[in-house]
Design a protein around this motif. Sequence first.
Motif, PDB file in Angstrom:
ATOM      1  N   ARG A  91       0.823  -1.142  -0.036  1.00  0.00           N
ATOM      2  CA  ARG A  91       0.033   0.199   0.096  1.00  0.00           C
ATOM      3  C   ARG A  91       0.783   1.178  -0.123  1.00  0.00           C
ATOM      4  O   ARG A  91       0.497   2.252  -0.487  1.00  0.00           O
ATOM      5  CB  ARG A  91      -1.072  -0.060   1.362  1.00  0.00           C
ATOM      6  N   GLU A  92       2.094   1.357   0.586  1.00  0.00           N
ATOM      7  CA  GLU A  92       2.893   2.319   0.853  1.00  0.00           C
ATOM      8  C   GLU A  92       3.702   2.630  -0.578  1.00  0.00           C
ATOM      9  O   GLU A  92       4.699   2.073  -0.743  1.00  0.00           O
ATOM     10  CB  GLU A  92       3.816   2.272   1.646  1.00  0.00           C
ATOM     11  N   GLU A  93       3.027   3.307  -1.558  1.00  0.00           N
ATOM     12  CA  GLU A  93       3.586   3.224  -3.043  1.00  0.00           C
ATOM     13  C   GLU A  93       4.938   3.997  -2.970  1.00  0.00           C
ATOM     14  O   GLU A  93       5.690   3.966  -3.877  1.00  0.00           O
ATOM     15  CB  GLU A  93       2.522   3.699  -3.835  1.00  0.00           C
ATOM     16  N   GLY A  94       5.080   4.993  -1.884  1.00  0.00           N
ATOM     17  CA  GLY A  94       6.269   5.862  -2.106  1.00  0.00           C
ATOM     18  C   GLY A  94       7.419   5.023  -1.327  1.00  0.00           C
ATOM     19  O   GLY A  94       8.576   5.589  -1.581  1.00  0.00           O
ATOM     20  N   GLY A  95       7.207   3.683  -1.230  1.00  0.00           N
ATOM     21  CA  GLY A  95       8.530   2.958  -0.550  1.00  0.00           C
ATOM     22  C   GLY A  95       9.259   2.052  -1.570  1.00  0.00           C
ATOM     23  O   GLY A  95       8.453   1.838  -2.429  1.00  0.00           O
ATOM     24  N   LEU A  96      10.287   1.994  -1.411  1.00  0.00           N
ATOM     25  CA  LEU A  96      11.316   1.062  -2.329  1.00  0.00           C
ATOM     26  C   LEU A  96      10.512  -0.315  -2.322  1.00  0.00           C
ATOM     27  O   LEU A  96      10.619  -0.959  -3.405  1.00  0.00           O
ATOM     28  CB  LEU A  96      12.665   1.206  -1.877  1.00  0.00           C
ATOM     29  N   ALA A  97      10.012  -0.857  -1.219  1.00  0.00           N
ATOM     30  CA  ALA A  97       9.620  -2.066  -1.210  1.00  0.00           C
ATOM     31  C   ALA A  97       8.508  -2.305  -2.087  1.00  0.00           C
ATOM     32  O   ALA A  97       8.458  -3.406  -2.780  1.00  0.00           O
ATOM     33  CB  ALA A  97       9.207  -2.477   0.459  1.00  0.00           C
ATOM     34  N   ALA A  98       7.613  -1.515  -1.985  1.00  0.00           N
ATOM     35  CA  ALA A  98       6.416  -1.575  -2.857  1.00  0.00           C
ATOM     36  C   ALA A  98       6.760  -1.884  -4.349  1.00  0.00           C
ATOM     37  O   ALA A  98       6.294  -2.301  -5.174  1.00  0.00           O
ATOM     38  CB  ALA A  98       5.416  -0.409  -2.572  1.00  0.00           C
ATOM     39  N   GLU A  99       7.974  -0.761  -4.828  1.00  0.00           N
ATOM     40  CA  GLU A  99       8.310  -0.732  -6.063  1.00  0.00           C
ATOM     41  C   GLU A  99       9.019  -1.947  -6.433  1.00  0.00           C
ATOM     42  O   GLU A  99       8.783  -2.580  -7.629  1.00  0.00           O
ATOM     43  CB  GLU A  99       9.170   0.419  -6.264  1.00  0.00           C
ATOM     44  N   ILE A 100       9.842  -2.477  -5.524  1.00  0.00           N
ATOM     45  CA  ILE A 100      10.422  -3.980  -5.978  1.00  0.00           C
ATOM     46  C   ILE A 100       9.291  -5.021  -6.047  1.00  0.00           C
ATOM     47  O   ILE A 100       9.435  -5.890  -6.810  1.00  0.00           O
ATOM     48  CB  ILE A 100      11.209  -4.451  -4.581  1.00  0.00           C
ATOM     49  N   LEU A 101       8.372  -5.267  -5.144  1.00  0.00           N
ATOM     50  CA  LEU A 101       7.275  -6.226  -4.999  1.00  0.00           C
ATOM     51  C   LEU A 101       6.387  -5.999  -6.360  1.00  0.00           C
ATOM     52  O   LEU A 101       6.066  -7.073  -7.013  1.00  0.00           O
ATOM     53  CB  LEU A 101       6.513  -5.942  -4.066  1.00  0.00           C
ATOM     54  N   ASN A 102       6.053  -4.672  -6.702  1.00  0.00           N
ATOM     55  CA  ASN A 102       5.208  -4.690  -8.069  1.00  0.00           C
ATOM     56  C   ASN A 102       6.030  -5.207  -9.015  1.00  0.00           C
ATOM     57  O   ASN A 102       5.318  -5.842  -9.898  1.00  0.00           O
ATOM     58  CB  ASN A 102       4.816  -3.072  -8.110  1.00  0.00           C
ATOM     59  N   GLY A 103       7.267  -4.696  -9.054  1.00  0.00           N
ATOM     60  CA  GLY A 103       8.084  -5.279 -10.292  1.00  0.00           C
ATOM     61  C   GLY A 103       8.115  -6.832 -10.427  1.00  0.00           C
ATOM     62  O   GLY A 103       8.622  -7.416 -11.395  1.00  0.00           O
ATOM     63  N   ARG A 104       7.964  -7.488  -9.452  1.00  0.00           N
ATOM     64  CA  ARG A 104       7.674  -8.997  -9.426  1.00  0.00           C
ATOM     65  C   ARG A 104       6.351  -9.574  -9.439  1.00  0.00           C
ATOM     66  O   ARG A 104       6.250 -10.838  -9.160  1.00  0.00           O
ATOM     67  CB  ARG A 104       8.506  -9.484  -8.191  1.00  0.00           C
ATOM     68  N   GLY A 105       5.371  -8.612  -9.898  1.00  0.00           N
ATOM     69  CA  GLY A 105       4.107  -8.864 -10.179  1.00  0.00           C
ATOM     70  C   GLY A 105       3.265  -9.180  -8.966  1.00  0.00           C
ATOM     71  O   GLY A 105       2.258  -9.782  -9.169  1.00  0.00           O
ATOM     72  N   LEU A 106       3.687  -8.550  -7.844  1.00  0.00           N
ATOM     73  CA  LEU A 106       2.644  -8.842  -6.613  1.00  0.00           C
ATOM     74  C   LEU A 106       1.855  -7.326  -6.791  1.00  0.00           C
ATOM     75  O   LEU A 106       2.330  -6.208  -6.699  1.00  0.00           O
ATOM     76  CB  LEU A 106       3.462  -8.808  -5.334  1.00  0.00           C
ATOM     77  N   ASN A 107       0.568  -7.776  -6.790  1.00  0.00           N
ATOM     78  CA  ASN A 107      -0.404  -6.511  -6.790  1.00  0.00           C
ATOM     79  C   ASN A 107      -1.185  -6.466  -5.353  1.00  0.00           C
ATOM     80  O   ASN A 107      -1.724  -7.502  -4.907  1.00  0.00           O
ATOM     81  CB  ASN A 107      -1.343  -6.777  -8.024  1.00  0.00           C
ATOM     82  N   LEU A 108      -1.490  -5.365  -4.998  1.00  0.00           N
ATOM     83  CA  LEU A 108      -2.142  -5.178  -3.667  1.00  0.00           C
ATOM     84  C   LEU A 108      -3.620  -5.651  -3.836  1.00  0.00           C
ATOM     85  O   LEU A 108      -3.879  -6.628  -2.862  1.00  0.00           O
ATOM     86  CB  LEU A 108      -2.247  -3.640  -3.454  1.00  0.00           C
ATOM     87  N   SER A 109      -4.539  -5.622  -4.576  1.00  0.00           N
ATOM     88  CA  SER A 109      -5.635  -6.012  -4.752  1.00  0.00           C
ATOM     89  C   SER A 109      -5.794  -7.741  -4.901  1.00  0.00           C
ATOM     90  O   SER A 109      -6.475  -8.125  -4.281  1.00  0.00           O
ATOM     91  CB  SER A 109      -6.736  -5.388  -5.889  1.00  0.00           C
ATOM     92  N   THR A 110      -4.778  -8.151  -5.667  1.00  0.00           N
ATOM     93  CA  THR A 110      -4.647  -9.609  -5.853  1.00  0.00           C
ATOM     94  C   THR A 110      -4.492 -10.393  -4.698  1.00  0.00           C
ATOM     95  O   THR A 110      -4.763 -11.145  -4.121  1.00  0.00           O
ATOM     96  CB  THR A 110      -3.817  -9.894  -6.998  1.00  0.00           C
ATOM     97  N   ILE A 111      -3.408  -9.576  -4.100  1.00  0.00           N
ATOM     98  CA  ILE A 111      -2.825 -10.392  -2.703  1.00  0.00           C
ATOM     99  C   ILE A 111      -3.821 -10.186  -1.466  1.00  0.00           C
ATOM    100  O   ILE A 111      -4.191 -11.117  -0.826  1.00  0.00           O
ATOM    101  CB  ILE A 111      -1.663  -9.681  -2.146  1.00  0.00           C
ATOM    102  N   ARG A 112      -4.495  -9.284  -1.599  1.00  0.00           N
ATOM    103  CA  ARG A 112      -5.751  -8.822  -0.554  1.00  0.00           C
ATOM    104  C   ARG A 112      -6.761 -10.002  -0.784  1.00  0.00           C
ATOM    105  O   ARG A 112      -7.426 -10.397   0.429  1.00  0.00           O
ATOM    106  CB  ARG A 112      -6.090  -7.423  -0.766  1.00  0.00           C
ATOM    107  N   GLU A 113      -7.190  -9.958  -1.887  1.00  0.00           N
ATOM    108  CA  GLU A 113      -8.181 -11.131  -2.332  1.00  0.00           C
ATOM    109  C   GLU A 113      -7.770 -12.575  -1.854  1.00  0.00           C
ATOM    110  O   GLU A 113      -8.637 -13.113  -1.356  1.00  0.00           O
ATOM    111  CB  GLU A 113      -8.425 -10.763  -3.744  1.00  0.00           C
ATOM    112  N   GLU A 114      -6.666 -12.720  -1.999  1.00  0.00           N
ATOM    113  CA  GLU A 114      -6.107 -14.175  -1.744  1.00  0.00           C
ATOM    114  C   GLU A 114      -6.122 -14.470  -0.612  1.00  0.00           C
ATOM    115  O   GLU A 114      -6.446 -15.416  -0.171  1.00  0.00           O
ATOM    116  CB  GLU A 114      -4.609 -14.334  -2.346  1.00  0.00           C
ATOM    117  N   LEU A 115      -5.740 -13.356   0.510  1.00  0.00           N
ATOM    118  CA  LEU A 115      -5.647 -13.608   1.695  1.00  0.00           C
ATOM    119  C   LEU A 115      -6.924 -13.629   2.297  1.00  0.00           C
ATOM    120  O   LEU A 115      -7.236 -14.472   3.571  1.00  0.00           O
ATOM    121  CB  LEU A 115      -4.721 -12.176   2.276  1.00  0.00           C
TER     122      LEU A 115
END
Length: 209
Positions: free
Chosen positions: A114-138
């Motif tokens: 969710r914290e799009e301003g962080g480096l972690a979100a950028e790296i995770l998004n680059g590996r195909g991890l999407n907030l809405s998809t992960i939220r739905e799966e969990l």
Amino acid sequence: MFERYTETARRVIFFARYEASQFGSAYIESEHLLLGLLREDKALANRFLHSHAAVESIRKEIEGRSDVRSDTSTSVDLPLSHISKRVLAYAAEEGERLSHKHIGTEHLLLGLLREEGGLAAEILNGRGLNLSTIREELGRQPHEKSLPVRPKETSLLSKFGRDLTQAAVEGQSHPLVDRDNELKRVVQILCRCTNNNPVLIGEPDAVRS
């Protein structure tokens, strides 16, 4: 602040502090929380990253994109950055959104995304991890289902013992002086799959497992 956190989630923050000290950072940033998450909850990492190679590539990317300075002494209390504080706030919100009474590693992952301003979100998004998809799966299949186990106030454990993990997370533990090498070795031992019970014996540098 950390009463609702599972033991695993609290250890993520402990390892994030350690990672930040290794990079010589003055703050615990979102990428350090991500590294702590990958260290502590390999099951969650494998569930969404699907391979050990992907986990290793994240560490290498963070190392390549970080201004690495001399490591910070483990006796220095490193605060959370503003971004990391927002990550933890988002994690709590995600737990409530999923109707979970605890805050676990899965909620920390959602907070990082969710914290799009962080480096972690950028790296995770680059590996195909999407907030809405992960939220739905969990939402369909929770990761950590149980509440954090806390001793009752009337138990002998709470009367004569102290939760050292909680104290470390809240910055209430005493600093370690001239024990940097020992702490690094302890973290290495704790991260092993087997034989991960460190014991500090005798003078400095006398760490055995």
